[in-house]
Design a protein around this motif. Structure first.
Motif, mmCIF file in Angstrom:
data_model
loop_
_atom_site.group_PDB
_atom_site.id
_atom_site.type_symbol
_atom_site.label_atom_id
_atom_site.label_comp_id
_atom_site.label_asym_id
_atom_site.label_seq_id
_atom_site.Cartn_x
_atom_site.Cartn_y
_atom_site.Cartn_z
ATOM 1 N N UNK A 115 0.829 -1.211 0.000
ATOM 2 C CA UNK A 115 0.000 0.000 0.000
ATOM 3 C C UNK A 115 0.860 1.256 0.000
ATOM 4 N N UNK A 116 1.937 1.233 0.769
ATOM 5 C CA UNK A 116 2.837 2.389 0.804
ATOM 6 C C UNK A 116 3.453 2.623 -0.573
ATOM 7 N N UNK A 117 3.811 1.530 -1.251
ATOM 8 C CA UNK A 117 4.401 1.651 -2.582
ATOM 9 C C UNK A 117 3.399 2.208 -3.589
ATOM 10 N N UNK A 118 2.117 1.864 -3.428
ATOM 11 C CA UNK A 118 1.104 2.257 -4.401
ATOM 12 C C UNK A 118 0.505 3.639 -4.162
ATOM 13 N N UNK A 119 0.520 4.099 -2.924
ATOM 14 C CA UNK A 119 -0.218 5.322 -2.567
ATOM 15 C C UNK A 119 0.346 6.550 -3.276
ATOM 16 N N UNK A 120 -0.556 7.334 -3.887
ATOM 17 C CA UNK A 120 -0.131 8.600 -4.473
ATOM 18 C C UNK A 120 -0.163 9.677 -3.388
ATOM 19 N N UNK A 121 0.381 10.864 -3.641
ATOM 20 C CA UNK A 121 0.430 11.894 -2.603
ATOM 21 C C UNK A 121 -0.937 12.335 -2.085
ATOM 22 N N UNK A 122 -1.973 12.195 -2.921
ATOM 23 C CA UNK A 122 -3.319 12.532 -2.465
ATOM 24 C C UNK A 122 -3.561 14.003 -2.236
ATOM 25 N N UNK A 123 -2.812 14.846 -2.928
ATOM 26 C CA UNK A 123 -2.905 16.285 -2.674
ATOM 27 C C UNK A 123 -4.305 16.851 -2.933
ATOM 28 N N UNK A 124 -5.028 16.263 -3.887
ATOM 29 C CA UNK A 124 -6.358 16.783 -4.201
ATOM 30 C C UNK A 124 -7.477 16.094 -3.443
ATOM 31 N N UNK A 125 -7.137 15.243 -2.490
ATOM 32 C CA UNK A 125 -8.156 14.471 -1.768
ATOM 33 C C UNK A 125 -9.047 15.382 -0.919
ATOM 34 N N UNK A 126 -10.323 15.062 -0.876
ATOM 35 C CA UNK A 126 -11.280 15.866 -0.114
ATOM 36 C C UNK A 126 -10.965 15.878 1.376
ATOM 37 N N UNK A 127 -10.296 14.835 1.888
ATOM 38 C CA UNK A 127 -9.941 14.788 3.317
ATOM 39 C C UNK A 127 -9.105 16.000 3.708
ATOM 40 N N UNK A 128 -8.246 16.445 2.787
ATOM 41 C CA UNK A 128 -7.350 17.562 3.099
ATOM 42 C C UNK A 128 -8.130 18.867 3.292
ATOM 43 N N UNK A 129 -9.305 18.935 2.654
ATOM 44 C CA UNK A 129 -10.087 20.173 2.712
ATOM 45 C C UNK A 129 -11.135 20.152 3.834
ATOM 46 N N UNK A 130 -11.213 19.042 4.562
ATOM 47 C CA UNK A 130 -12.260 18.911 5.580
ATOM 48 C C UNK A 130 -12.251 20.022 6.625
ATOM 49 N N UNK A 131 -11.070 20.477 7.092
ATOM 50 C CA UNK A 131 -11.098 21.546 8.105
ATOM 51 C C UNK A 131 -11.574 22.891 7.563
ATOM 52 N N UNK A 132 -11.546 23.055 6.230
ATOM 53 C CA UNK A 132 -11.951 24.334 5.653
ATOM 54 C C UNK A 132 -13.444 24.566 5.891
ATOM 55 N N UNK A 133 -13.766 25.668 6.474
ATOM 56 C CA UNK A 133 -15.158 25.975 6.748
ATOM 57 C C UNK A 133 -15.736 25.264 7.949
ATOM 58 N N UNK A 134 -14.913 24.516 8.683
ATOM 59 C CA UNK A 134 -15.434 23.771 9.841
ATOM 60 C C UNK A 134 -15.689 24.677 11.039
ATOM 61 N N UNK A 135 -14.897 25.734 11.174
ATOM 62 C CA UNK A 135 -14.999 26.599 12.353
ATOM 63 C C UNK A 135 -16.162 27.573 12.186
ATOM 64 N N UNK A 136 -17.055 27.575 13.170
ATOM 65 C CA UNK A 136 -18.198 28.480 13.110
ATOM 66 C C UNK A 136 -18.133 29.560 14.189
ATOM 67 N N UNK A 137 -17.056 29.575 14.976
ATOM 68 C CA UNK A 137 -16.877 30.636 15.969
ATOM 69 C C UNK A 137 -16.501 31.944 15.272
ATOM 70 N N UNK A 138 -16.623 33.039 16.002
ATOM 71 C CA UNK A 138 -16.203 34.341 15.497
ATOM 72 C C UNK A 138 -14.744 34.259 15.043
ATOM 73 N N UNK A 139 -14.449 34.680 13.807
ATOM 74 C CA UNK A 139 -13.077 34.576 13.293
ATOM 75 C C UNK A 139 -12.041 35.224 14.202
ATOM 76 N N UNK A 140 -12.396 36.296 14.873
ATOM 77 C CA UNK A 140 -11.425 36.957 15.773
ATOM 78 C C UNK A 140 -11.071 36.045 16.936
ATOM 79 N N UNK A 141 -12.071 35.296 17.436
ATOM 80 C CA UNK A 141 -11.825 34.396 18.557
ATOM 81 C C UNK A 141 -10.987 33.205 18.123
ATOM 82 N N UNK A 142 -11.139 32.794 16.854
ATOM 83 C CA UNK A 142 -10.449 31.605 16.362
ATOM 84 C C UNK A 142 -9.069 31.914 15.814
ATOM 85 N N UNK A 143 -8.705 33.163 15.719
ATOM 86 C CA UNK A 143 -7.418 33.529 15.133
ATOM 87 C C UNK A 143 -6.274 32.869 15.882
ATOM 88 N N UNK A 144 -5.370 32.288 15.090
ATOM 89 C CA UNK A 144 -4.193 31.677 15.688
ATOM 90 C C UNK A 144 -4.374 30.248 16.124
#
Length: 267
Positions: free
Chosen positions: A237-266
């Motif tokens: 599996x390690x030999x076959x796996x591609x980098x997966x850069x476009x995988x949806x898993x990588x984008x999962x944290x995007x848009x996940x935070x619903x708190x005030x952006x100022x509070x979430x900064x950093x």
């Protein structure tokens, strides 16, 4: 870099070359053990044993957040996890290799199961808890008879199920039972990592009337018989796996935070 998390019976990845041991501390503490970093099939691999060297940690004692954070800090972006499971169905006999596709959480909430909190609220999607791309890699790497898809029932432990519980989980249509998929899979998703699992069936839990009920000795015996196969699957599996850069898993944290952006900064 590809990360491998070894479960019961898989305390090392002896096929790694040029191994160096990395001691690392994260903001969530130290991982279960030092991380072994080396090469396999021309790829850089980071191996971490989930229960610590010598299998010292109960499932609920595993520092899941520190484990995932440590692998990510080392540069890991995809994780192949291995675990021993019991079977809740006749079709998955002991010795079978399974690549699960779903999880049902029956833990009791005592495990630190999120990187969010402390004033920052976030919700990642978990409809498909395992990375579909990495699941296909494991299935292709697996021997004939590797099973595609199963619902993993994650219990708190460390005790095995009562017979009534085992029958209840069967009535729900669950397929395999273990103690470590939660919160490992969810934390990987929050960290934007691809995550898939190879489950080694060791027993029929305690529902099967003509089979021996699960014991630690029974699990250990079957794991020893399966661990060579697991190492072979991981190497392929390690030999076959591609980098997966476009995988949806990588984008999962995007848009996940619903708190005030100022509070979430950093964070």
């Amino acid at each position: 870099m590809i990360g491998v998390i070894g479960g019961s019976g898989l305390d090392d990845l002896d096929t790694l070359a040029d191994v160096r041991t990395v001691e690392i501390t994260t903001e969530y503490g130290t991982p279960s053990a030092p991380v072994s970093v080396g090469t396999l099939a021309g790829r850089e691999v980071a191996f971490l044993t989930r229960h610590g060297r010598g299998h010292r940690l109960l499932p609920a004692e595993v520092p899941y957040r520190a484990n995932i954070a440590a692998l990510r800090e080392l540069g890991v972006r995809q994780i192949l996890a291995v675990s021993a499971v019991g079977s809740l169905t006749e079709r998955l006999a002991p010795g079978t290799l399974v690549v699960p596709d779903q999880i049902v959480d029956r833990t009791r909430g005592a495990r630190a199961g999120t990187f969010f909190g402390g004033g920052v609220v976030g919700h990642v999607p978990m409809a498909e808890p395992y990375c579909g791309r990495l699941r296909k890699v494991l299935l292709t790497a697996g021997p004939d008879g590797t099973v595609d898809g199963a619902t993993y029932c994650c219990i708190e432990g460390p005790q095995f199920s009562t017979r009534a519980e085992s029958r209840l989980y069967r009535s729900w249509g669950l397929d395999v039972i273990g103690m470590t998929a939660v919160p490992e899979a969810a934390l990987a998703r929050e960290a934007g990592l691809c995550y898939a699992a190879l489950a080694l069936v060791t027993d029929y839990d305690c529902w099967h009337e003509s089979a021996e009920s699960v014991t630690a000795d029974l699990v250990a015996q079957t794991v020893r018989a399966n661990v060579t196969a697991a190492r072979t699957v991981l190497a392929e599996a390690i030999a076959q796996a591609d980098p997966g850069d476009g995988c949806a898993c990588r984008r999962s944290p995007e848009g996940a935070i619903i708190s005030d952006p100022a509070a979430a900064a950093g964070r």
